[in-house]
Design a protein around this motif. Structure first.
Motif, mmCIF file in Angstrom:
data_model
loop_
_atom_site.group_PDB
_atom_site.id
_atom_site.type_symbol
_atom_site.label_atom_id
_atom_site.label_comp_id
_atom_site.label_asym_id
_atom_site.label_seq_id
_atom_site.Cartn_x
_atom_site.Cartn_y
_atom_site.Cartn_z
ATOM 1 N N ASP A 745 0.827 -1.212 0.000
ATOM 2 C CA ASP A 745 0.000 0.000 0.000
ATOM 3 C C ASP A 745 0.856 1.255 0.000
ATOM 4 O O ASP A 745 0.365 2.354 0.297
ATOM 5 N N ASP A 746 2.125 1.110 -0.310
ATOM 6 C CA ASP A 746 3.059 2.243 -0.298
ATOM 7 C C ASP A 746 3.050 2.893 -1.675
ATOM 8 O O ASP A 746 3.703 2.409 -2.618
ATOM 9 N N TRP A 747 2.266 3.966 -1.790
ATOM 10 C CA TRP A 747 2.162 4.666 -3.079
ATOM 11 C C TRP A 747 3.314 5.671 -3.191
ATOM 12 O O TRP A 747 3.570 6.452 -2.280
ATOM 13 N N VAL A 748 3.994 5.636 -4.337
ATOM 14 C CA VAL A 748 5.151 6.501 -4.595
ATOM 15 C C VAL A 748 4.745 7.532 -5.630
ATOM 16 O O VAL A 748 4.161 7.189 -6.676
ATOM 17 N N VAL A 749 5.053 8.817 -5.335
ATOM 18 C CA VAL A 749 4.759 9.888 -6.279
ATOM 19 C C VAL A 749 5.809 9.864 -7.379
ATOM 20 O O VAL A 749 7.015 9.973 -7.107
ATOM 21 N N SER A 750 5.366 9.709 -8.615
ATOM 22 C CA SER A 750 6.306 9.595 -9.732
ATOM 23 C C SER A 750 6.773 10.966 -10.192
ATOM 24 O O SER A 750 7.961 11.151 -10.467
ATOM 25 N N ASN A 751 5.863 11.938 -10.278
ATOM 26 C CA ASN A 751 6.244 13.289 -10.714
ATOM 27 C C ASN A 751 6.240 14.207 -9.504
ATOM 28 O O ASN A 751 5.195 14.411 -8.865
ATOM 29 N N LYS A 752 7.396 14.734 -9.192
ATOM 30 C CA LYS A 752 7.498 15.631 -8.038
ATOM 31 C C LYS A 752 6.743 16.927 -8.279
ATOM 32 O O LYS A 752 6.242 17.542 -7.346
ATOM 33 N N GLU A 753 6.710 17.379 -9.517
ATOM 34 C CA GLU A 753 5.980 18.582 -9.896
ATOM 35 C C GLU A 753 4.750 18.162 -10.718
ATOM 36 O O GLU A 753 4.795 17.175 -11.444
ATOM 37 N N LEU A 754 3.700 18.962 -10.594
ATOM 38 C CA LEU A 754 2.469 18.636 -11.308
ATOM 39 C C LEU A 754 2.687 18.701 -12.813
ATOM 40 O O LEU A 754 3.437 19.556 -13.306
ATOM 41 N N THR A 755 2.089 17.788 -13.505
ATOM 42 C CA THR A 755 2.155 17.792 -14.967
ATOM 43 C C THR A 755 0.801 18.225 -15.518
ATOM 44 O O THR A 755 -0.255 17.831 -15.024
ATOM 45 N N GLU A 756 0.851 19.077 -16.537
ATOM 46 C CA GLU A 756 -0.388 19.560 -17.158
ATOM 47 C C GLU A 756 -0.818 18.673 -18.311
ATOM 48 O O GLU A 756 -1.952 18.773 -18.780
ATOM 49 N N GLY A 764 12.531 4.432 -14.265
ATOM 50 C CA GLY A 764 13.294 3.875 -13.148
ATOM 51 C C GLY A 764 12.633 2.674 -12.499
ATOM 52 O O GLY A 764 12.817 2.433 -11.301
ATOM 53 N N LEU A 765 11.869 1.888 -13.255
ATOM 54 C CA LEU A 765 11.217 0.712 -12.688
ATOM 55 C C LEU A 765 12.094 -0.504 -12.859
ATOM 56 O O LEU A 765 12.884 -0.612 -13.815
ATOM 57 N N ALA A 766 11.972 -1.436 -11.925
ATOM 58 C CA ALA A 766 12.739 -2.676 -11.987
ATOM 59 C C ALA A 766 12.081 -3.611 -12.980
ATOM 60 O O ALA A 766 10.858 -3.814 -12.935
ATOM 61 N N PRO A 767 12.878 -4.201 -13.872
ATOM 62 C CA PRO A 767 12.280 -5.125 -14.858
ATOM 63 C C PRO A 767 11.650 -6.325 -14.155
ATOM 64 O O PRO A 767 12.153 -6.843 -13.166
ATOM 65 N N GLY A 768 10.495 -6.759 -14.687
ATOM 66 C CA GLY A 768 9.827 -7.949 -14.166
ATOM 67 C C GLY A 768 8.889 -7.710 -13.003
ATOM 68 O O GLY A 768 8.235 -8.645 -12.533
ATOM 69 N N CYS A 769 8.790 -6.495 -12.495
ATOM 70 C CA CYS A 769 7.875 -6.243 -11.363
ATOM 71 C C CYS A 769 6.484 -5.890 -11.881
ATOM 72 O O CYS A 769 6.307 -5.553 -13.054
ATOM 73 N N LYS A 770 5.517 -5.952 -10.941
ATOM 74 C CA LYS A 770 4.134 -5.588 -11.255
ATOM 75 C C LYS A 770 3.747 -4.375 -10.430
ATOM 76 O O LYS A 770 3.970 -4.362 -9.210
ATOM 77 N N ILE A 771 3.198 -3.366 -11.074
ATOM 78 C CA ILE A 771 2.855 -2.129 -10.381
ATOM 79 C C ILE A 771 1.398 -1.771 -10.654
ATOM 80 O O ILE A 771 0.803 -2.200 -11.642
ATOM 81 N N LEU A 772 0.824 -0.980 -9.709
ATOM 82 C CA LEU A 772 -0.481 -0.350 -9.874
ATOM 83 C C LEU A 772 -0.279 1.133 -10.035
ATOM 84 O O LEU A 772 0.592 1.729 -9.360
ATOM 85 N N VAL A 773 -1.051 1.783 -10.883
ATOM 86 C CA VAL A 773 -0.881 3.198 -11.200
ATOM 87 C C VAL A 773 -2.205 3.913 -10.954
ATOM 88 O O VAL A 773 -3.268 3.379 -11.272
ATOM 89 N N ARG A 774 -2.118 5.111 -10.381
ATOM 90 C CA ARG A 774 -3.299 5.951 -10.218
ATOM 91 C C ARG A 774 -2.939 7.396 -10.497
ATOM 92 O O ARG A 774 -1.765 7.790 -10.360
ATOM 93 N N VAL A 775 -3.930 8.195 -10.851
ATOM 94 C CA VAL A 775 -3.738 9.597 -11.220
ATOM 95 C C VAL A 775 -4.746 10.430 -10.459
ATOM 96 O O VAL A 775 -5.922 10.056 -10.364
#
Length: 1134
Positions: A745-756, A764-775
């Motif tokens: 449940d550790d959500w990591v912020v990918s963009n430090k600054e807001l993107t328009e 910078g993701l590790a190959p072979g891992c599975k991730i969940l993404v939210r916006v």
């Protein structure tokens, strides 16, 4: 109708009964008649009647309308079901009238000029809601009497004594006598004699032969004719017609036999008689005698005797003697409660008598006071307990006389053993008055102050032998007074006085206040009235604490009058709250009570509310209750709000809010607001609180939409989305992209600054891992709800086989003119980025002539200025590792054609010139579509066009001017236009003036027959499911070929989903709203007598359907199965 007499009975023992309708059967005549239930609606019923033929008759039924709200429904019937309402006319009329004074409905059925067939049973039915009544009656139609005298007695004589038809009445004398019609002269024939001697099956034949029209009437008449009496063979002397004997006497019936050996049987009413002491049989020679002893009413019957097969019958009448009174009743004088017995003696035992009192029959039932007993010839009337009402004249009635006597019943003298006593009773205590008199069975009445006392739940009157008692359960002031007891039938009475005393009492229950607490709103007037009681009237004192309230006070005063006391406060104040004491005193005692008065008011205003949180169109607010609730619990609160710049407050709730928090809604985003509170108790609404601090509603945006994965590599994931559907007044500052490893449940912020932008690549993701993404969408109000991918993403680049998406216009030959620009964009798919190569006619493309630019998703061919050398087939190859996809594009660069090679004058005759030319060497890289021919006069050399768009290589020019010399030239034409130059004829053609000479040439007819040949083949194509698709090709053949369309080598015949057209050699197949299973190999086959030709193509349908959707569209199961299998094969190939 009168009851039948003995003369109407026949010898066989069955009485002759004439009945109209459903009467009593002959065997039930001796049974008692059971009274029918009274009618529920009819007060007058129609009665059976008779009428002569041609006469009029009416039947009337009456219904009382006092208890009816409307007119009842009436129906007249004949027989069981014939409704006479449909038969009304000149012979039948139905009438209805209503008498308003008597309130009676009268219903009348009138029969006019009755006929023979009108006779029968009729019925009237009355209906009103749930009530029903009916009545049956008979109508007898008789023949009209003749003017001549008729012997009625002979007409009604009995036809025979002992025959089979004994007892039937002979109506032949009453038959209507008709005047004989004149007949043709001929021999007199007696039809009667013929009918008498004929068999029944010959009646119709005889009637037809002799012209008898009323055969049925003749047969009836013949049946009624008296039969000739035959001489008896068994009896020498029959029984007399009737016998009579007195009751108790003896009778002898004698019959004489012709043959003494014949067996003889005696019958009574058809029942065989056996020898007994009552019935004695005697034989004297040929005489047979039956003796009946001690005759009574049961012996009154029909007797018959049978000798072999013959019978004779007689009637026995038993005459009863009148009953006489031997000893009459005697007068009686007695007193009440004594036994009375009246006795009389009659001349016969078991006689029927009646006891009468004052001319009215004495009731002798089980519950009657009168008893009747009989001992032989003596009869007694007994009254066990005589009363004064038994006084009167009693009589006894018998068939042979009457006797009467007077009975006098007097009262016994009254004696008083104990008189009534005066009493003094405390209020509420029982009152008991008691006395003893003689005689003990004399009832009496109790009076209070001259008013009759009736027993009830509180008052009980008891009479037991000599004792008379009056008991009142709880004495009241109204029970005080003079009491009198009066014995019934006597003028003497007993008297006593009752006095009621009562200590003082306060009746606080009448206030109907819980705990004797009176609540009043401050400022109102209070008047508290309390009922009091006591005998004598008590003195009343009101006190609050130690202070006595006087009746002379101004604002607060106490008053006492009659049976109540009151406390009045003109204008109540908070200080008036407290306990008030009431003291009552009189000679019987003292009583005290207290009343609590509570003065209530509206509550104080609450403090200013707080607004802890604010949303887009809402806010949350809280507050504290007021310090003073006005003496009444707080019922709830009202909320108001207003814009800060406005002065108009708006109520937010019309139902009280019981909690101390509220959430106002429907506010305008970005506008400052203020809110305030009102407290409400049972008294009213408080003043408003101070307004809250101003606040401005701001809403976060809605969540982003359509979040999808755009690309995945070994270390990156690219996602894209669309903006939120709702963006409030705070606007949209940008987006925040977060990811987390699946399982945490550790959500990591990918963009430090807001993107328009609406697309972002997570690196910078590790190959072979599975991730969940939210916006999340971010604005000044905060972050929106996140939009999360439904499934996790596997971080590894996926190999996607290449696929070239050839545009529709490039699937056919791409044509451009020389000098025009060529810009072709061919999209493709594949991952990782495919390798793209181009070849022309199998050779690499020279980059100096053709520019090629490749991107991740398409390849572009650009030719700035096209030349004819650029024409050809271009092969495009897209490769991803071992996966390859190719496509071929045909580019055709066209130009103007060259002129024809030579134009010659073939022949000249008259005003005509025949020209012939050869096609040009250069067709401009496009088929020659026609030629243009021009002419010029040698004198002027001005060129005029003779014909345009001409397809053949020879032509005859006509209408030339005689004497002129002409020159001709020809232009070539293709899709680009006419050639720049024209080829003229080398020699002119002179139109001579002399005679015309025609040079004929041998002409051979050309054979235009040709086997089918497709000039334009079918092309592989794509179609979108649900949108019509067409396949086109062109064929040339002579004679005209037969065109057959096939799918997967199966001919398409009578399928409504396909439409086939053929026009000028162009063949079209239209597929209506295709579904995925419509894809496959389509072929067009042309056949004529010279041969056949076939072309085919592949059709692919995009946007397939599921199994359920195909079932809904009505696709057969075998086609669905075939489509599913083909789809799996295609996916495996991809």
């Amino acid at each position: 109708m009168p009851e039948p007499t003995k003369k109407d009975e026949v010898p066989n023992g069955q009485p002759q009964v004439w009945s109209l309708g459903e009467g009593q059967a002959p065997e039930d005549l001796d049974k008692p008649i059971v009274a029918q239930p009274m009618s529920t609606l009819l007060i007058m019923s129609p009665q059976s009647a008779s009428v002569t033929v041609g006469g009029d008759i009416s039947f009337v039924a009456k219904v009382e309308a006092k208890d009816l709200l409307r007119k009842p429904t009436v129906k007249w019937f004949k027989g069981k079901w014939m409704d006479l309402a449909s038969k009304t006319g000149k012979h039948l009329q139905l009438k209805e009238t209503f008498d308003r004074q008597t309130k009676v409905h009268t219903f009348e059925m009138q029969i006019i000029k009755a006929k023979d067939n009108y006779a029968g049973n009729y019925r009237v039915e009355i209906n009103y809601k749930d009530k029903f009544d009916s009545c049956s009656f008979d109508l007898e139609v008789k023949e009209a009497e003749q003017a001549q005298s008729i012997d009625i007695r002979s007409a009604f004589k009995r036809s025979s004594e002992g025959g089979d038809d004994a007892g039937d009445l002979d109506f032949s004398g009453l038959l209507k006598h008709r005047d004989p019609k004149p007949q043709d002269e001929g021999p007199d024939v007696d039809v009667w004699e013929i009918l008498k001697g004929a068999k029944p099956d010959q009646y119709e034949k005889i009637a037809f032969e002799y012209g008898v029209t009323d055969l049925r009437g003749l047969l009836k008449r013949m049946k009624k004719m008296p039969k000739e009496e035959k001489k008896s063979e068994a009896f020498a002397k029959k029984l007399d017609a009737a016998y009579q004997v007195d009751k108790g006497g003896k009778i002898r019936m004698v019959v004489e036999l012709a043959d003494p050996t014949v067996e003889l049987k005696w019958y009574k009413n058809g029942q065989e008689i056996r020898p007994s002491p009552k019935f004695i049989f005697e034989h004297k020679g040929t005489q047979r005698i039956m003796v009946i002893n001690n005759c009574n009413s049961n012996d009154d019957a029909t007797y018959s005797v049978a000798a072999g097969e013959e019978k004779c019958a007689t009637e026995l009448f038993v005459k009863e003697l009148p009953v006489k009174i031997v000893k009459g009743i005697e007068a009686v004088k007695t007193t009440v409660n004594e036994r009375i017995e009246l006795e009389c003696e009659v001349s016969e035992e078991g006689a029927q008598i009646k006891w009468m009192k004052n001319g009215v029959e004495v009731p002798t039932g089980v519950r009657s006071r009168y008893r009747v007993k009989c001992e032989g010839t003596k009869h007694f009337l007994v009254i066990d307990d005589a009363s004064k009402e038994d006084t009167g004249t009693y009589s006894i009635m018998a068939s042979g006389g009457t006797s009467e006597a007077k009975v006098q019943v007097d009262l016994k003298p009254l004696k008083v053993f104990q008189d009534l006593q005066d009493q003094t009773v405390t209020l509420g205590q029982p009152i008991k008055l008691h006395c003893e008199i003689y005689p003990g069975n004399v009832p009496g009445r109790w009076y209070r102050n001259g008013q009759l006392i009736q027993p009830n739940d509180r008052i009980n009157i008891i009479h037991r032998n000599k004792v008379h008692r009056l008991e009142i359960l709880a004495g009241s002031l109204h029970d005080a007074g003079d009491y009198t007891f009066v014995p019934e039938g006597y003028s003497q009475s007993l008297c006593a006085k009752v006095h009621i005393i009562d200590p003082p009492r306060l009746h606080l229950d009448s206030l109907n206040f819980p705990d004797n607490t009176v609540t009043i709103v401050a400022g109102n007037k209070l008047r508290l009235e309390i009922p009091i009681s006591g005998e004598p009237v008590p003195r009343v004192v009101w006190m609050k604490g130690e202070r006595v309230i006087l009746d002379s006070g101004n604002r607060v005063r106490a008053e006492t009058y009659g049976d109540q006391t009151s406390l009045t406060i003109d204008i109540t104040e908070r200080e008036d709250s407290g306990n008030y004491k009431i003291v009552l005193q009189n000679e019987a005692g003292e009583a005290t009570a207290s009343v609590k008065i509570k003065v209530v008011d509206i509550p104080d205003p609450p403090e200013a509310p707080l607004v802890p949180s604010v949303g887009g169109d809402w806010c949350s607010m809280t507050w504290e209750p007021p310090k003073y609730d006005g003496g009444s619990p707080i019922l709830g609160y009202f909320i108001e709000r207003k814009k800060k710049q406005s002065s108009r407050w708006m109520r937010l709730n019309f139902d009280l809010i019981k909690e101390q928090e509220f959430e106002p809604k429907k506010m305008i985003e970005g506008v400052p607001y203020e809110v305030r509170i009102f407290a409400v108790n049972a008294i009213g609404v408080s003043k408003p609180s101070e307004p809250s601090k101003a606040f401005t509603p701001l809403a976060v945006t809605s969540e982003p939409t359509m979040l999808v994965v755009d690309d995945v590599t070994d270390t990156t994931v690219t996602v894209k989305w669309r903006p939120p559907e709702t963006i409030g007044a705070a606007g949209l500052d940008g987006y925040l992209v977060e990811y987390c490893i699946e399982g945490s449940d550790d959500w990591v912020v990918s963009n430090k600054e807001l993107t328009e932008k609406t697309k972002y690549t997570i690196t910078g993701l590790a190959p072979g891992c599975k991730i969940l993404v939210r916006v999340k969408a971010i604005n000044a109000a905060g972050s929106s709800n996140p939009r999360t991918l439904q499934h996790s993403i596997f971080v590894k680049e996926v190999i996607e086989p290449p696929k070239i998406r050839v545009p529709r216009h490039l699937k056919m030959t791409y044509t451009r003119r020389v000098g025009e620009a060529v810009n072709l964009v061919v999209p493709f798919m594949g991952k990782p980025r495919p390798k793209v190569t181009w070849l022309k006619e199998g050779e690499p493309i020279d980059p100096s002539h053709v520019n090629i630019r490749n991107t991740d998703s398409d390849s572009i061919i650009f030719i700035r200025k096209a030349e004819r050398s650029h024409s050809g087939k271009y092969d495009m190859t897209v490769q991803v590792e071992n996966h390859v996809d190719t496509a071929i594009m045909d580019i055709q660069i066209v130009d103007l054609p060259g002129p024809p090679q030579s134009v010659t004058v073939e022949d000249v005759w008259g005003g005509n010139v025949a020209l012939v030319w050869t096609p040009p060497k250069d067709n401009g890289n496009a088929p020659i579509t026609g030629y243009t021919i021009q002419k010029a006069d040698k004198k002027t050399m001005e060129w005029f066009t003779c014909i345009e768009h001409y397809h053949r290589n020879c032509i005859t020019i006509t209408d030339l001017v005689v004497g002129n010399e002409y020159f001709f030239r020809a232009f070539s034409e293709n899709m680009c236009g006419l050639s720049d130059d024209a080829t003229p004829t080398k020699k002119g053609a002179l139109i001579k003036k002399e005679g015309l000479q025609v040079k004929t040439h041998d002409f051979n007819d050309r054979d235009y027959k040709e086997a089918p040949k497709f000039t334009q083949p079918l092309i592989n194509t794509f179609a979108i499911a649900g949108y019509n698709a067409t396949l086109n090709c062109s064929v040339r053949a002579n004679p005209r070929p037969k065109v057959i369309w096939m799918k997967n080598k199966i001919a398409i015949i009578d399928d409504p989903r396909y439409r086939m057209f053929s026009n000028q050699g162009v063949c079209t197949l239209e597929i209506r709203k295709p579904s995925p299973y419509d894809g496959g190999m389509y072929s067009c086959k042309a056949v004529n007598d010279l041969g056949e030709a076939v072309v085919d193509c592949k059709l692919e349908i995009k946007g397939g359907y599921t199994f359920y959707e195909l079932m809904q569209r009505g696709v057969p199961l075998h086609l669905i199965d075939k489509y599913m299998n083909e789809t799996k094969v295609v996916e495996q190939e991809k």
